[in-house]
Design a protein around this motif. Structure first.
Motif, PDB file in Angstrom:
ATOM      1  N   ARG A 202       0.925  -1.241   0.020  1.00  0.00           N
ATOM      2  CA  ARG A 202       0.034  -0.176   0.165  1.00  0.00           C
ATOM      3  C   ARG A 202       0.829   1.313  -0.030  1.00  0.00           C
ATOM      4  O   ARG A 202       0.502   2.295  -0.731  1.00  0.00           O
ATOM      5  CB  ARG A 202      -0.914  -0.079   1.345  1.00  0.00           C
ATOM      6  CG  ARG A 202      -1.762   1.190   1.347  1.00  0.00           C
ATOM      7  CD  ARG A 202      -2.555   1.309   0.290  1.00  0.00           C
ATOM      8  NE  ARG A 202      -3.347   2.608   0.245  1.00  0.00           N
ATOM      9  CZ  ARG A 202      -3.671   3.396  -0.864  1.00  0.00           C
ATOM     10  NH1 ARG A 202      -3.523   2.831  -2.172  1.00  0.00           N
ATOM     11  NH2 ARG A 202      -4.412   4.669  -0.623  1.00  0.00           N
ATOM     12  N   THR A 203       2.017   1.079   0.780  1.00  0.00           N
ATOM     13  CA  THR A 203       2.978   2.341   0.704  1.00  0.00           C
ATOM     14  C   THR A 203       3.577   2.546  -0.548  1.00  0.00           C
ATOM     15  O   THR A 203       3.394   3.838  -1.122  1.00  0.00           O
ATOM     16  CB  THR A 203       4.029   2.029   1.911  1.00  0.00           C
ATOM     17  OG1 THR A 203       3.220   1.817   3.136  1.00  0.00           O
ATOM     18  CG2 THR A 203       4.856   3.333   2.132  1.00  0.00           C
ATOM     19  N   LEU A 204       3.645   1.654  -1.192  1.00  0.00           N
ATOM     20  CA  LEU A 204       4.423   1.610  -2.572  1.00  0.00           C
ATOM     21  C   LEU A 204       3.420   2.308  -3.479  1.00  0.00           C
ATOM     22  O   LEU A 204       3.888   3.214  -4.275  1.00  0.00           O
ATOM     23  CB  LEU A 204       4.822   0.200  -3.021  1.00  0.00           C
ATOM     24  CG  LEU A 204       6.110  -0.262  -2.236  1.00  0.00           C
ATOM     25  CD1 LEU A 204       6.488  -1.666  -2.736  1.00  0.00           C
ATOM     26  CD2 LEU A 204       7.366   0.809  -2.556  1.00  0.00           C
ATOM     27  N   GLU A 205       2.198   1.728  -3.346  1.00  0.00           N
ATOM     28  CA  GLU A 205       1.192   2.368  -4.080  1.00  0.00           C
ATOM     29  C   GLU A 205       0.894   3.988  -3.933  1.00  0.00           C
ATOM     30  O   GLU A 205       1.206   4.831  -4.964  1.00  0.00           O
ATOM     31  CB  GLU A 205      -0.299   2.018  -3.902  1.00  0.00           C
ATOM     32  CG  GLU A 205      -0.517   0.584  -4.561  1.00  0.00           C
ATOM     33  CD  GLU A 205      -1.727  -0.033  -3.807  1.00  0.00           C
ATOM     34  OE1 GLU A 205      -2.001  -1.271  -3.951  1.00  0.00           O
ATOM     35  OE2 GLU A 205      -2.595   0.673  -3.605  1.00  0.00           O
ATOM     36  N   VAL A 206       0.919   4.184  -2.734  1.00  0.00           N
ATOM     37  CA  VAL A 206       0.749   5.773  -2.450  1.00  0.00           C
ATOM     38  C   VAL A 206       2.157   6.667  -2.970  1.00  0.00           C
ATOM     39  O   VAL A 206       1.987   7.797  -3.451  1.00  0.00           O
ATOM     40  CB  VAL A 206       0.673   6.035  -0.834  1.00  0.00           C
ATOM     41  CG1 VAL A 206       0.591   7.425  -0.447  1.00  0.00           C
ATOM     42  CG2 VAL A 206      -0.725   5.317  -0.419  1.00  0.00           C
ATOM     43  N   MET A 207       3.057   6.107  -2.850  1.00  0.00           N
ATOM     44  CA  MET A 207       4.573   6.742  -3.285  1.00  0.00           C
ATOM     45  C   MET A 207       4.449   6.708  -4.734  1.00  0.00           C
ATOM     46  O   MET A 207       4.785   7.899  -5.177  1.00  0.00           O
ATOM     47  CB  MET A 207       5.611   5.801  -2.815  1.00  0.00           C
ATOM     48  CG  MET A 207       6.344   5.935  -1.389  1.00  0.00           C
ATOM     49  SD  MET A 207       7.061   4.363  -0.916  1.00  0.00           S
ATOM     50  CE  MET A 207       8.596   4.863  -1.827  1.00  0.00           C
ATOM     51  N   LYS A 208       4.016   5.742  -5.406  1.00  0.00           N
ATOM     52  CA  LYS A 208       3.814   5.975  -6.841  1.00  0.00           C
ATOM     53  C   LYS A 208       2.894   6.898  -7.318  1.00  0.00           C
ATOM     54  O   LYS A 208       2.909   8.047  -8.118  1.00  0.00           O
ATOM     55  CB  LYS A 208       3.440   4.755  -7.565  1.00  0.00           C
ATOM     56  CG  LYS A 208       4.226   3.646  -7.868  1.00  0.00           C
ATOM     57  CD  LYS A 208       4.765   3.815  -9.355  1.00  0.00           C
ATOM     58  CE  LYS A 208       6.139   3.558  -9.642  1.00  0.00           C
ATOM     59  NZ  LYS A 208       6.346   2.101  -9.733  1.00  0.00           N
ATOM     60  N   GLU A 209       1.586   6.878  -6.613  1.00  0.00           N
ATOM     61  CA  GLU A 209       0.572   7.918  -6.903  1.00  0.00           C
ATOM     62  C   GLU A 209       1.015   9.582  -6.596  1.00  0.00           C
ATOM     63  O   GLU A 209       0.771  10.372  -7.483  1.00  0.00           O
ATOM     64  CB  GLU A 209      -0.643   7.800  -5.791  1.00  0.00           C
ATOM     65  CG  GLU A 209      -1.492   6.719  -6.447  1.00  0.00           C
ATOM     66  CD  GLU A 209      -2.666   6.042  -5.176  1.00  0.00           C
ATOM     67  OE1 GLU A 209      -2.875   7.062  -4.324  1.00  0.00           O
ATOM     68  OE2 GLU A 209      -2.982   5.137  -5.419  1.00  0.00           O
ATOM     69  N   LEU A 210       1.634   9.553  -5.648  1.00  0.00           N
ATOM     70  CA  LEU A 210       2.165  10.979  -5.198  1.00  0.00           C
ATOM     71  C   LEU A 210       3.483  11.417  -5.728  1.00  0.00           C
ATOM     72  O   LEU A 210       3.848  12.594  -5.775  1.00  0.00           O
ATOM     73  CB  LEU A 210       2.493  11.120  -3.654  1.00  0.00           C
ATOM     74  CG  LEU A 210       1.285  10.809  -2.684  1.00  0.00           C
ATOM     75  CD1 LEU A 210       1.711  10.948  -1.353  1.00  0.00           C
ATOM     76  CD2 LEU A 210       0.017  11.748  -2.896  1.00  0.00           C
ATOM     77  N   GLY A 211       4.178  10.204  -6.440  1.00  0.00           N
ATOM     78  CA  GLY A 211       5.542  10.565  -7.016  1.00  0.00           C
ATOM     79  C   GLY A 211       6.588  11.117  -5.945  1.00  0.00           C
ATOM     80  O   GLY A 211       7.348  12.001  -6.414  1.00  0.00           O
TER      81      GLY A 211
END
Ligand SMILES: [Fe+2]
Ligand SMILES: [Fe+2]
Length: 418
Positions: A202-211
């Motif tokens: 989930r953290t990686l998804e958020v990192m991706k989304e936020l860049g």
């Protein structure tokens, strides 16, 4: 029973739940696998001279079981999904049952002393100022699910290795009880392993989304930044290492000599007597450095078991790091040194950094916030804890599991609320 003989996946109303005592099948051919009585018949009754030490071993193991339920007892309110709530309940009822298994041994084989010890198991409570649980880790509060996943990954894994050592015992009823418990322990560790995996995903998804990898931005988006995952990991790993006891232990040597408690997977070793071998330790030299010492193998049994445990812990880290790598980030989770933040054994109270380099207490205190959950880290994690009770829905800080339990879909109604 074996693992297939007991599992049931239907529904039961909580007040109707009943505990049973399960033992692995008896092997009439079983022989003592190590120590001074190697090759002799296993014991169905306890030789008088070993009664009190064996009772102590069983009480110490038994004490951890209800302790974990006490530590986790409020988590049902903040489960990130019904799937997680179901897993929490399974872990809790099985730990409750592990207590019964140990109480059964105390009642059946230790007479009045055993019954008194069993009563005292009910009087101690996790974190109780007057009557705490016996071992430190089992008095640490678990208020959030990140801690729960770390606990089931690291502390239940200590349980696995303790049970493996006791499953080697010459006292056959103890060995059979612990062999059965191991089948359940595997699920507890699965909950921890996949739980941490889902947090990282989930953290990686958020990192991706936020860049961005900025921890603050990730927190503001309602997820858990990886450095905070690392700090919780440092805390629970170092705490769980203490459960194996001192590096040098005459108790461990006599447990091994008498066949009461062996090495995990004793059959894998070539020499089951371990009489003439030595073990190399690295100990603090008292002036900020490290010295090497050779000790007799039998006295090093705690360290041998701790070593197997650390190797086992590494496997999950490899999997979690692969996720991070595949997502294209250079951050890596890692196990701190076994010297870091120890409260038991040669490194107890010796300040080191997470690589195990001895440092001054001033430096340790100054850098503690980099390595261990600070108050603000804990406040952030607690702020994310809200119960999600709709089938298939997940809290925002955790990814859904890859699959459900017992071939059910992830959005199955795993817990029915009344
Ligand atoms: Fe257990
Ligand atoms: Fe467990």
């Amino acid at each position: 029973m074996d693992a297939k003989g007991w599992a049931t996946y239907g529904f039961v109303r909580m007040p109707d739940y009943r505990w049973g005592i399960f033992l692995a099948d008896r092997d009439p051919e079983r022989k003592i696998g190590f120590g001074d009585f190697h090759g002799q018949e296993v014991w169905q009754q306890i030789p008088g001279e070993y009664r009190s030490i064996l009772r102590r071993l069983i009480v110490t193991q038994g004490d951890t079981e209800p302790a974990s339920v006490e530590q986790q007892r409020m988590l049902g309110h903040t489960a990130p999904s019904l799937y997680d709530l179901r897993n929490l309940f399974q872990v809790n009822v099985e730990e409750g049952r592990h207590l019964w298994a140990m109480v059964y041994l105390l009642h059946a084989y230790f007479g009045r002393d055993g019954r008194e010890e069993a009563e005292e198991l009910l009087e101690r409570h996790s974190g109780d100022a007057n009557k705490p649980r016996i071992l430190g880790t089992f008095n640490e509060p678990i208020r959030d699910w990140l801690s729960f996943f770390m606990f089931t990954y690291f502390t239940d894994r200590d349980g696995k290795f303790q049970l493996k050592s006791l499953a080697e015992s010459s006292f056959d009823p103890l060995a059979r009880t612990c062999s059965f418990m191991l089948t359940e322990e595997a699920h507890h560790m699965f909950v921890g392993d996949t739980g941490i995996n889902r947090v990282v995903r989930r953290t990686l998804e958020v990192m991706k989304e936020l860049g961005t990898e900025d921890p603050l931005a990730i927190r503001n988006a309602g997820a858990i930044d990886l450095p905070t995952v690392q700090k919780y990991l440092n805390f629970w790993f170092s705490s769980s290492l203490d459960l194996f006891g001192s590096e040098t232990s005459s108790n461990a040597a006599s447990y091994f000599a008498n066949g009461l408690k062996g090495r995990p997977d004793e059959a894998r070793y070539e020499d089951h007597l371990a009489n003439d071998q030595t073990y190399a330790l690295e100990l603090p030299d008292g002036s900020g450095g490290v010295k090497a010492e050779q000790i007799p193998m039998r006295n090093a049994m705690n360290e041998v078991t701790r070593g197997s445990y650390v190797t086992d812990c590494e496997l999950g880290l490899k999997r979690w790091n692969r996720l991070i790598e595949k997502a294209g980030y250079s951050y890596r989770l890692s196990l701190p040194s076994t010297r870091f933040r120890r409260n038991i054994g040669a490194w107890a109270g010796v300040p080191t950094d997470t690589t195990g380099r001895p440092i001054t207490l001033e430096e340790f205190n100054a850098r503690k916030r980099e390595w261990l959950p600070s108050e603000s880290d804990q406040a952030h994690i607690l702020s994310l804890m809200h119960g999600v009770n709709e089938p298939g829905k997940m809290a925002a800080w955790i990814a859904p599991p890859d699959r459900g339990i017992n071939n059910n879909p992830v959005d199955y109604e795993y817990v029915k609320m009344h």
